[in-house]
Design an enzyme around this catalytic site. Structure first.
Site, PDB file in Angstrom:
ATOM      1  N   GLY A  11       0.804  -1.073  -0.299  1.00  0.00           N
ATOM      2  CA  GLY A  11      -0.259  -0.205   0.277  1.00  0.00           C
ATOM      3  C   GLY A  11       0.984   1.795   0.441  1.00  0.00           C
ATOM      4  N   ALA A  12       1.807   1.195  -0.506  1.00  0.00           N
ATOM      5  CA  ALA A  12       2.614   2.174  -0.840  1.00  0.00           C
ATOM      6  C   ALA A  12       2.343   3.579  -1.428  1.00  0.00           C
ATOM      7  CB  ALA A  12       4.458   1.459  -0.901  1.00  0.00           C
ATOM      8  N   ALA A  17       1.304   5.044   4.637  1.00  0.00           N
ATOM      9  CA  ALA A  17       3.080   5.110   3.869  1.00  0.00           C
ATOM     10  C   ALA A  17       3.711   6.418   3.425  1.00  0.00           C
ATOM     11  CB  ALA A  17       1.858   3.843   2.541  1.00  0.00           C
ATOM     12  N   VAL A 128      -1.286  -3.753   9.447  1.00  0.00           N
ATOM     13  CA  VAL A 128      -2.346  -2.774   9.169  1.00  0.00           C
ATOM     14  C   VAL A 128      -3.303  -2.410   8.672  1.00  0.00           C
ATOM     15  CG1 VAL A 128      -2.163   0.548   9.188  1.00  0.00           C
ATOM     16  CG2 VAL A 128       0.189  -1.125  10.016  1.00  0.00           C
ATOM     17  N   ASP A 157      -4.279   2.882  19.326  1.00  0.00           N
ATOM     18  CA  ASP A 157      -5.694   2.206  20.347  1.00  0.00           C
ATOM     19  C   ASP A 157      -4.730   2.667  21.162  1.00  0.00           C
ATOM     20  OD1 ASP A 157      -7.241   1.618  18.401  1.00  0.00           O
ATOM     21  OD2 ASP A 157      -6.820  -0.027  18.366  1.00  0.00           O
ATOM     22  N   ARG A 160      -3.733   6.638  21.739  1.00  0.00           N
ATOM     23  CA  ARG A 160      -4.944   7.405  21.647  1.00  0.00           C
ATOM     24  C   ARG A 160      -5.751   7.564  22.756  1.00  0.00           C
ATOM     25  NH1 ARG A 160      -8.229   4.563  16.368  1.00  0.00           N
ATOM     26  NH2 ARG A 160      -7.348   6.132  14.888  1.00  0.00           N
ATOM     27  N   HIS A 185      -8.393  -4.911  16.964  1.00  0.00           N
ATOM     28  CA  HIS A 185      -8.395  -3.473  16.378  1.00  0.00           C
ATOM     29  C   HIS A 185     -10.392  -2.845  15.596  1.00  0.00           C
ATOM     30  CE1 HIS A 185      -8.065   1.151  14.698  1.00  0.00           C
ATOM     31  NE2 HIS A 185      -8.331   0.217  13.335  1.00  0.00           N
TER      32      HIS A 185
END
Ligand code: NAX
Length: 325
Positions: A11-12, A17, A128, A157, A160, A185
Site C-alpha cells: 500500500g506504498a 505509507a 495495518v 489504540d 489514543r 482493532h
C-alpha cells in the site's frame, strides 16, 4: 557500513505509507547507523503514483536509504526482507458491512502470506490494513513463516488511550504507562484503564470518575477512527503511520522497566483466548529479540465482559474467513 535491512511496505502509494516511508528512510526505526532498502508493493493502477513517491524519496537524498525497489508482485517485494508492514488493503466502501470488507480483503492476504515465504529467516510482519487482526490471521495461515513472527497493530489504540487519559488527568502524556488494549482493532476493543498507571499510580486512583472511565473513555477510544474521519474527511494517516513505526521499534528494542506496549499476536491460549486468534495483548521485549505477553493481569467483572465481547467478535471474524485459513 553494515548491510542494509530490507523492509517491505505494501500500500506504498497510500496515505499511511506516505507518512511512514520518509521516517523509515531517515533512520527513525532501525537507527541512525543502519542503512535501509525499501521494497514497495502496490497494485498496478497505483504504480504511477508510487513512482512519484520514489522521486520524492530520491529528492530527500537520505544517506541511509541504499535502494528502493517497487513492484506489483508480492514475491518481488518480499524477497529477502526482515520486516514487512502490510498496510495496503481495500477501504470500506459505501454500504459495506464489516463482514463484506473482511471477505473483500481476505484474498489479498492469502497471496501475500504465501509470498512471505520469500522473506529472510528473521522476518517479522505487522499488519495495518483493516480488518488488521483477521488479515494477519489469514496471512499467517497461508505462510510457512512461523506464527510468532506475525503481529497486527493495536498501537494507535494504545496511543489514543494514553493521550485521552493524560488529558483527563491534566498530566503530560508521558505520565501514562502500562496501557493494554485487548482484542481487536475495532469498535469492540477494550482499552484497559484498570491496569493503566498515571504517574506510577493506578489510573483509577487518579481519575476517580468511574462512569467516565467505563463510559465516555471507552466509547471515545472505540470510535476515535470514525471521529477523525468525520472531522478530517479522511481516515487517520499520520497517527496510524506513527503507530506502525512505534510498533516495530517496540518489537525490536527492550521495553522500559515496569511498562508494556500493546500489539496483537497469535494467541497460545493466554488469558483464555482461543489458540491461533490474533488478539491484542500487553507485550514486553526482553532486549534479546524476544517478545512475550505480560501474564497475570487482573480484570474486574466489568473488564471481563468487555474482554469476552471482543473475543467473540474475533471468533466471528475467523468464521467469516474460514475458507481462507
Ligand atoms: P489508502 O487507500 O490511502 O492506501 C491504501 C493503498 O493500498 C492504496 O494505494 C492501494 O492501491 C493499496 N492496495 C490495495 N490493495 C493492495 C494490494 N493487494 N497490494 C498492495 N497494495 C494494495 O489507505 P490508507 O489510509 O493508507 O490506509 C491503509 C489501511 O490502513 C486501510 O485498510 C485502513 O483501514 C487501515 N488502517 C488501520 C489502522 C489500524 O490501527 N490498524 C488505523 C488507520 C487505518 O484506518
Amino acid at each position: 557500513m553494515t548491510n542494509p535491512i530490507r523492509v517491505a511496505v505494501s500500500g506504498a502509494a497510500g496515505q499511511i505509507a506516505y507518512s511512514m516511508l520518509f521516517r523509515i528512510a531517515s533512520g527513525d526505526v532501525f537507527g541512525k547507523d543502519r542503512p535501509v532498502q525499501l521494497q514497495l508493493l502496490e497494485i498496478p493502477p497505483a504504480m504511477g503514483a508510487l513512482e512519484g513517491v520514489v522521486m520524492e524519496l530520491d529528492d530527500c537524498a537520505f544517506p541511509l536509504l541504499s535502494d528502493v525497489v517497487i513492484s506489483d508482485n508480492p514475491e518481488v517485494a518480499f524477497d529477502g526482507i526482515s520486516w514487512a508492514w502490510l498496510v495496503g488493503s481495500r477501504p470500506r466502501g459505501p454500504g459495506m458491512e464489516r463482514s463484506d470488507l473482511i471477505q473483500a480483503n481476505g484474498p489479498i492476504f492469502v497471496g501475500q502470506g504465501q509470498a512471505l515465504n520469500k522473506a529472510a529467516d528473521d522476518v517479522r510482519i505487522m499488519v495495518v490494513g483493516n480488518p488488521c487482526n483477521t488479515n494477519c490471521l489469514i496471512a499467517m495461515s497461508n505462510s510457512d513463516v512461523s506464527n510468532d513472527r506475525f503481529s497486527a497493530m493495536m498501537r494507535l489504540d494504545q496511543n489514543r488511550s494514553q493521550s485521552l487519559l493524560a488529558s483527563k488527568a491534566g498530566v503530560p502524556v508521558s505520565q501514562v504507562t502500562n496501557m493494554a488494549v485487548w482484542g481487536n482493532h475495532s469498535n469492540n476493543q477494550y482499552p484497559d484503564f484498570e491496569n493503566a498507571l498515571i504517574g506510577g499510580k493506578p489510573a483509577t486512583e487518579v481519575i476517580t470518575d468511574k462512569s467516565w472511565l467505563q463510559g465516555e473513555f471507552i466509547n471515545d477510544i472505540q470510535n476515535r477512527g470514525a471521529t477523525v474521519i468525520k472531522a478530517r474527511g479522511a481516515s487517520s494517516a499520520a497517527s496510524a503511520a506513527n503507530a506502525a513505526l512505534e510498533h516495530v521499534v517496540s518489537m525490536e528494542n527492550a521495553t522500559p522497566a515496569n511498562d508494556w506496549f500493546s500489539a496483537a499476536i497469535c494467541s497460545d491460549g493466554q488469558y483464555g483466548v482461543d489458540k491461533g486468534l490474533v488478539f491484542g495483548y500487553p507485550m514486553r521485549n526482553d532486549g534479546n529479540g524476544n517478545n512475550s505477553i505480560v501474564e497475570g493481569l487482573q480484570m474486574s467483572d466489568f473488564a471481563k465482559k468487555q474482554f469476552d465481547n471482543v473475543h467473540d467478535e474475533l471468533r466471528q471474524e475467523r468464521d467469516v474467513v474460514k475458507d481462507l485459513l
